[in-house]
Design a protein around this motif. Structure first.
Motif, PDB file in Angstrom:
ATOM      1  N   VAL A 193      21.241  15.553 -47.775  1.00 22.82           N
ATOM      2  CA  VAL A 193      20.768  15.413 -49.153  1.00 22.82           C
ATOM      3  C   VAL A 193      19.893  14.167 -49.216  1.00 22.82           C
ATOM      4  O   VAL A 193      20.340  13.074 -48.881  1.00 22.82           O
ATOM      5  N   ARG A 194      18.654  14.362 -49.649  1.00 26.31           N
ATOM      6  CA  ARG A 194      17.702  13.256 -49.699  1.00 26.31           C
ATOM      7  C   ARG A 194      17.322  12.935 -51.139  1.00 26.31           C
ATOM      8  O   ARG A 194      16.950  13.828 -51.912  1.00 26.31           O
ATOM      9  N   PHE A 195      17.420  11.642 -51.476  1.00 24.60           N
ATOM     10  CA  PHE A 195      17.048  11.159 -52.796  1.00 24.60           C
ATOM     11  C   PHE A 195      15.809  10.269 -52.668  1.00 24.60           C
ATOM     12  O   PHE A 195      15.739   9.414 -51.787  1.00 24.60           O
ATOM     13  N   SER A 196      14.841  10.486 -53.544  1.00 26.76           N
ATOM     14  CA  SER A 196      13.619   9.700 -53.517  1.00 26.76           C
ATOM     15  C   SER A 196      12.986   9.686 -54.899  1.00 26.76           C
ATOM     16  O   SER A 196      13.091  10.663 -55.651  1.00 26.76           O
ATOM     17  N   LYS A 197      12.322   8.590 -55.242  1.00 29.47           N
ATOM     18  CA  LYS A 197      11.633   8.504 -56.534  1.00 29.47           C
ATOM     19  C   LYS A 197      10.460   9.479 -56.599  1.00 29.47           C
ATOM     20  O   LYS A 197       9.932   9.752 -57.681  1.00 29.47           O
ATOM     21  N   LEU A 198      10.069  10.023 -55.449  1.00 32.34           N
ATOM     22  CA  LEU A 198       8.979  10.989 -55.412  1.00 32.34           C
ATOM     23  C   LEU A 198       9.466  12.420 -55.644  1.00 32.34           C
ATOM     24  O   LEU A 198       8.659  13.335 -55.788  1.00 32.34           O
ATOM     25  N   LEU A 199      10.788  12.602 -55.672  1.00 26.83           N
ATOM     26  CA  LEU A 199      11.372  13.927 -55.863  1.00 26.83           C
ATOM     27  C   LEU A 199      11.988  14.056 -57.254  1.00 26.83           C
ATOM     28  O   LEU A 199      12.668  13.144 -57.726  1.00 26.83           O
ATOM     29  N   ARG A 200      11.750  15.183 -57.909  1.00 23.23           N
ATOM     30  CA  ARG A 200      12.343  15.424 -59.221  1.00 23.23           C
ATOM     31  C   ARG A 200      13.826  15.723 -59.110  1.00 23.23           C
ATOM     32  O   ARG A 200      14.603  15.461 -60.034  1.00 23.23           O
ATOM     33  N   ALA A 201      14.224  16.302 -57.994  1.00 17.26           N
ATOM     34  CA  ALA A 201      15.622  16.638 -57.746  1.00 17.26           C
ATOM     35  C   ALA A 201      15.912  16.374 -56.268  1.00 17.26           C
ATOM     36  O   ALA A 201      14.991  16.314 -55.444  1.00 17.26           O
ATOM     37  N   PRO A 202      17.176  16.184 -55.907  1.00 17.08           N
ATOM     38  CA  PRO A 202      17.511  15.947 -54.496  1.00 17.08           C
ATOM     39  C   PRO A 202      17.026  17.085 -53.606  1.00 17.08           C
ATOM     40  O   PRO A 202      17.062  18.252 -54.002  1.00 17.08           O
ATOM     41  N   LEU A 203      16.561  16.746 -52.411  1.00 15.60           N
ATOM     42  CA  LEU A 203      16.177  17.750 -51.425  1.00 15.60           C
ATOM     43  C   LEU A 203      17.384  18.015 -50.537  1.00 15.60           C
ATOM     44  O   LEU A 203      17.909  17.093 -49.900  1.00 15.60           O
ATOM     45  N   ILE A 204      17.840  19.269 -50.502  1.00 18.81           N
ATOM     46  CA  ILE A 204      19.032  19.632 -49.737  1.00 18.81           C
ATOM     47  C   ILE A 204      18.653  20.615 -48.644  1.00 18.81           C
ATOM     48  O   ILE A 204      18.081  21.670 -48.916  1.00 18.81           O
ATOM     49  N   THR A 257      16.937   7.451 -49.975  1.00 15.61           N
ATOM     50  CA  THR A 257      18.239   7.489 -49.323  1.00 15.61           C
ATOM     51  C   THR A 257      18.541   8.907 -48.874  1.00 15.61           C
ATOM     52  O   THR A 257      18.378   9.862 -49.637  1.00 15.61           O
ATOM     53  N   SER A 258      18.975   9.053 -47.621  1.00 21.65           N
ATOM     54  CA  SER A 258      19.396  10.346 -47.091  1.00 21.65           C
ATOM     55  C   SER A 258      20.875  10.269 -46.746  1.00 21.65           C
ATOM     56  O   SER A 258      21.313   9.314 -46.095  1.00 21.65           O
ATOM     57  N   VAL A 259      21.634  11.239 -47.205  1.00 27.64           N
ATOM     58  CA  VAL A 259      23.068  11.296 -46.910  1.00 27.64           C
ATOM     59  C   VAL A 259      23.330  12.548 -46.088  1.00 27.64           C
ATOM     60  O   VAL A 259      23.001  13.658 -46.498  1.00 27.64           O
ATOM     61  N   LEU A 260      23.901  12.358 -44.920  1.00 29.07           N
ATOM     62  CA  LEU A 260      24.217  13.462 -44.022  1.00 29.07           C
ATOM     63  C   LEU A 260      25.713  13.748 -44.093  1.00 29.07           C
ATOM     64  O   LEU A 260      26.539  12.859 -43.921  1.00 29.07           O
ATOM     65  N   LEU A 261      26.060  15.000 -44.334  1.00 24.43           N
ATOM     66  CA  LEU A 261      27.448  15.433 -44.412  1.00 24.43           C
ATOM     67  C   LEU A 261      27.761  16.313 -43.207  1.00 24.43           C
ATOM     68  O   LEU A 261      27.003  17.237 -42.904  1.00 24.43           O
ATOM     69  N   LEU A 262      28.870  16.025 -42.540  1.00 25.77           N
ATOM     70  CA  LEU A 262      29.282  16.843 -41.403  1.00 25.77           C
ATOM     71  C   LEU A 262      30.768  17.113 -41.446  1.00 25.77           C
ATOM     72  O   LEU A 262      31.506  16.489 -42.202  1.00 25.77           O
TER      73      LEU A 262
END
Length: 223
Positions: free
Chosen positions: A59-70, A194-199
């Motif tokens: 899950v990636r969060f960025s001010k350039l994205l309107r919603a998280p990129l999953i 910020t990118s959060v990796l879930l495993l």
């Protein structure tokens, strides 16, 4: 996605993937010397034999994205000079490192290739992750400042780049876990993304399209 971003994500995913199943240790937060020994013991136990594969959700969060990129897919590790990151949802992309050569193939686009020598900070990261996967604490500390906090129920391993060029792009890496299970891997870049990796078990439950960073952090801590 830029080539640099692809490789950073590939390396970060590789690190966490090979950490799955790391043994529990007993941290002593009031004893600095014991904490250093705990850090070295944990890192030394992160080494895992190749080949290995694992699924992941990022899950990636960025001010350039309107919603998280999953995105989700799987990672394959065949040794320090052979890493593969395959995204299968919501698009298909394959990023591969073979020695000094990097190739990115995305469905519907022309393949891209470049050499690590053109990105010295990424080469430094690769060296650092190779040291981590082999349990080489001394080599890891040449690339990152390594700090461990917490105890068996909730621990945090923080990696801060020591190289000036790397710090221009990467602020910090955090690996959080509970007992012997690394749950999440977070990367914060200098542009505020910020990118959060879930495993493992943490990634099995679907991630909501409107998930927040705070919600993910709670999930990572198991609360």
């Amino acid at each position: 996605m830029t080539s640099g971003t692809s490789i950073r994500r590939l390396l970060l995913t590789a690190l966490l993937a090979l950490m799955l199943g790391a043994p529990v240790w007993s941290a002593s937060p009031n004893d600095a010397g014991a904490n250093d020994r705990d850090t070295e013991a944990l890192i030394a136990r992160l080494a895992r034999p190749a080949p290995a594969t694992i699924s992941f959700t990022e899950v990636r969060f960025s001010k350039l994205l309107r919603a998280p990129l999953i995105v989700s897919g799987d990672l394959g590790y065949a040794g320090p000079e052979s890493l593969d990151r395959r995204v299968t949802t919501p698009y298909r992309e394959h990023t591969a490192i073979r020695g000094e050569s990097v190739k990115v193939e995305r469905e519907g686009e022309k393949p891209r290739s470049f050499a690590l020598k053109h990105a010295p900070e990424l080469r430094g990261l690769l060296s650092g992750f190779s040291a981590m996967l082999s349990g080489d604490v001394a080599s890891l500390r040449k690339t990152f400042d390594v700090q461990l906090s917490g105890d068996d129920e909730s621990w945090l391993l923080e990696l801060t780049p020591t190289d000036t060029k790397a710090r221009r792009r990467l602020q910090r890496i955090e690996v959080s876990g509970r007992q012997g299970e690394p749950r999440c891997f977070s990367m914060t870049t200098t542009d505020g993304a910020t990118s959060v990796l879930l495993l493992g078990d943490t990634a099995r439950e679907p991630v909501a399209a409107d998930v927040t960073l705070v919600a993910l952090q709670r999930r990572c801590s198991g609360s």
